[in-house]
Design a protein around this motif. Structure first.
Motif, PDB file in Angstrom:
ATOM      1  N   SER A 155      32.168  24.058  45.650  1.00 17.03           N
ATOM      2  CA  SER A 155      31.738  23.837  47.027  1.00 17.03           C
ATOM      3  C   SER A 155      32.797  24.381  47.967  1.00 17.03           C
ATOM      4  O   SER A 155      33.994  24.311  47.685  1.00 17.03           O
ATOM      5  CB  SER A 155      31.515  22.342  47.283  1.00 17.03           C
ATOM      6  N   GLY A 156      32.373  24.941  49.105  1.00 18.66           N
ATOM      7  CA  GLY A 156      33.325  25.533  50.031  1.00 18.66           C
ATOM      8  C   GLY A 156      33.889  26.827  49.483  1.00 18.66           C
ATOM      9  O   GLY A 156      33.261  27.526  48.691  1.00 18.66           O
ATOM     10  N   GLN A 157      35.104  27.163  49.879  1.00 17.41           N
ATOM     11  CA  GLN A 157      35.759  28.388  49.438  1.00 17.41           C
ATOM     12  C   GLN A 157      36.356  28.181  48.054  1.00 17.41           C
ATOM     13  O   GLN A 157      37.070  27.208  47.820  1.00 17.41           O
ATOM     14  CB  GLN A 157      36.870  28.775  50.420  1.00 17.41           C
ATOM     15  N   LEU A 158      36.045  29.091  47.129  1.00 19.76           N
ATOM     16  CA  LEU A 158      36.620  28.973  45.797  1.00 19.76           C
ATOM     17  C   LEU A 158      38.131  29.122  45.861  1.00 19.76           C
ATOM     18  O   LEU A 158      38.668  29.867  46.680  1.00 19.76           O
ATOM     19  CB  LEU A 158      36.055  30.058  44.870  1.00 19.76           C
ATOM     20  N   ALA A 159      38.816  28.423  44.985  1.00 18.70           N
ATOM     21  CA  ALA A 159      40.261  28.545  44.902  1.00 18.70           C
ATOM     22  C   ALA A 159      40.641  29.992  44.591  1.00 18.70           C
ATOM     23  O   ALA A 159      39.900  30.727  43.939  1.00 18.70           O
ATOM     24  CB  ALA A 159      40.809  27.612  43.818  1.00 18.70           C
ATOM     25  N   GLU A 160      41.805  30.409  45.048  1.00 19.05           N
ATOM     26  CA  GLU A 160      42.239  31.797  44.870  1.00 19.05           C
ATOM     27  C   GLU A 160      42.255  32.197  43.408  1.00 19.05           C
ATOM     28  O   GLU A 160      41.944  33.337  43.050  1.00 19.05           O
ATOM     29  CB  GLU A 160      43.632  31.982  45.483  1.00 19.05           C
ATOM     30  N   ARG A 161      42.592  31.268  42.525  1.00 14.37           N
ATOM     31  CA  ARG A 161      42.706  31.573  41.101  1.00 14.37           C
ATOM     32  C   ARG A 161      41.386  31.422  40.351  1.00 14.37           C
ATOM     33  O   ARG A 161      41.347  31.654  39.139  1.00 14.37           O
ATOM     34  CB  ARG A 161      43.776  30.680  40.469  1.00 14.37           C
ATOM     35  N   ALA A 162      40.327  31.059  41.037  1.00 20.33           N
ATOM     36  CA  ALA A 162      39.060  30.809  40.348  1.00 20.33           C
ATOM     37  C   ALA A 162      38.548  32.019  39.571  1.00 20.33           C
ATOM     38  O   ALA A 162      38.193  31.887  38.384  1.00 20.33           O
ATOM     39  CB  ALA A 162      38.012  30.314  41.340  1.00 20.33           C
ATOM     40  N   PRO A 163      38.460  33.219  40.177  1.00 21.24           N
ATOM     41  CA  PRO A 163      37.963  34.364  39.401  1.00 21.24           C
ATOM     42  C   PRO A 163      38.799  34.667  38.164  1.00 21.24           C
ATOM     43  O   PRO A 163      38.248  34.988  37.109  1.00 21.24           O
ATOM     44  CB  PRO A 163      38.005  35.519  40.413  1.00 21.24           C
ATOM     45  N   GLU A 164      40.119  34.561  38.278  1.00 17.66           N
ATOM     46  CA  GLU A 164      40.953  34.833  37.100  1.00 17.66           C
ATOM     47  C   GLU A 164      40.801  33.745  36.052  1.00 17.66           C
ATOM     48  O   GLU A 164      40.893  34.010  34.848  1.00 17.66           O
ATOM     49  CB  GLU A 164      42.424  34.972  37.501  1.00 17.66           C
TER      50      GLU A 164
END
Length: 229
Positions: free
Chosen positions: A175-184
């Motif tokens: 929910s909201g903006q994904l954490a910066e490390r989410a794609p990795e």
């Protein structure tokens, strides 16, 4: 629906970048080409090409994985497993790995023996999401196209990998903006996943069947029985 946690094991801990930037301004329904990561012709140092693995080429390692029949999905320390059931049929719809950076879902599909499937699938997926009003940011990752999606208050990042007669698709959602490390985090789990395609014929794009481990299936059956009673 069941949730199962995995506690940290200290020395055996194993972990795993491009969500929608906070200052990214894109109109809903737009499809933006972003130069992120590397293409198929270049191999980034932080994204080894050896995984995900076909079962015939899988290494013997100590990475903890949940055997779901067609896929063996890594379960990082501290993650939880969530099983999504079809209430009418009682069959498994999906198995999610809940991490601190988002909920990861990894699924395998039957694919042609030679042609890559994910480029076409990702294009169709992006078009459908735009039709539904989502903002779609396209980028190029270690294995090809990736999609960063903003739909209302929900953010998703899709990654796909073409293998021998199979295609692996992963998505991390939050929910909201994904954490910066989410794609990795998603890429890391995809790299360590093992696919068991099987030898039998199967229509292209059909999902490979999911089979829960016996103990997990028994636990869910007991809970359904208690709720029914």
């Amino acid at each position: 629906m069941g949730i199962f946690g995995r506690r940290s094991r200290g020395a055996k801990s194993r972990g795993g970048r491009h969500a929608l930037p906070a200052d990214q301004e894109v109109a809903a329904g737009a499809d933006v080409e972003a130069e992120a990561g590397q293409g198929r012709g270049e191999e980034p140092q932080d994204a080894p090409r050896e995984g995900p693995y076909d079962v015939d080429e899988a290494p013997e390692d100590e990475i903890p994985r949940m055997d779901l029949g067609s896929v063996r999905v890594p379960v990082p320390d501290g993650a939880q497993i969530q099983v999504e059931m079809d209430q009418s049929s009682g069959k498994v719809r999906a198995v999610h790995v809940v991490t601190p950076h988002g909920q990861v879902t990894i699924s395998a599909y039957a694919a042609p023996r030679t042609d890559a499937l994910w480029p076409d699938v990702s294009e169709e997926l992006g078009q459908q999401l735009r039709t539904d009003g989502a903002t779609v940011v396209r980028s190029t990752g270690p294995w090809g196209p990736e999609l960063a999606v903003q739909m209302g208050k929900n953010s998703l990042h899709f990654v796909g990998v073409d293998g021998p007669r199979w295609m692996l698709r992963g998505v991390i959602a939050g929910s909201g903006q994904l954490a910066e490390r989410a794609p990795e985090t998603l890429r890391k789990l995809m790299r360590d996943t093992i696919v068991v395609r099987g030898e039998g014929p199967m229509p292209v794009r059909n999902p490979l069947p999911i089979k829960l481990p016996e103990k997990v299936a028994q636990h869910i059956a007991e809970r359904r029985g208690q709720q029914g009673g």
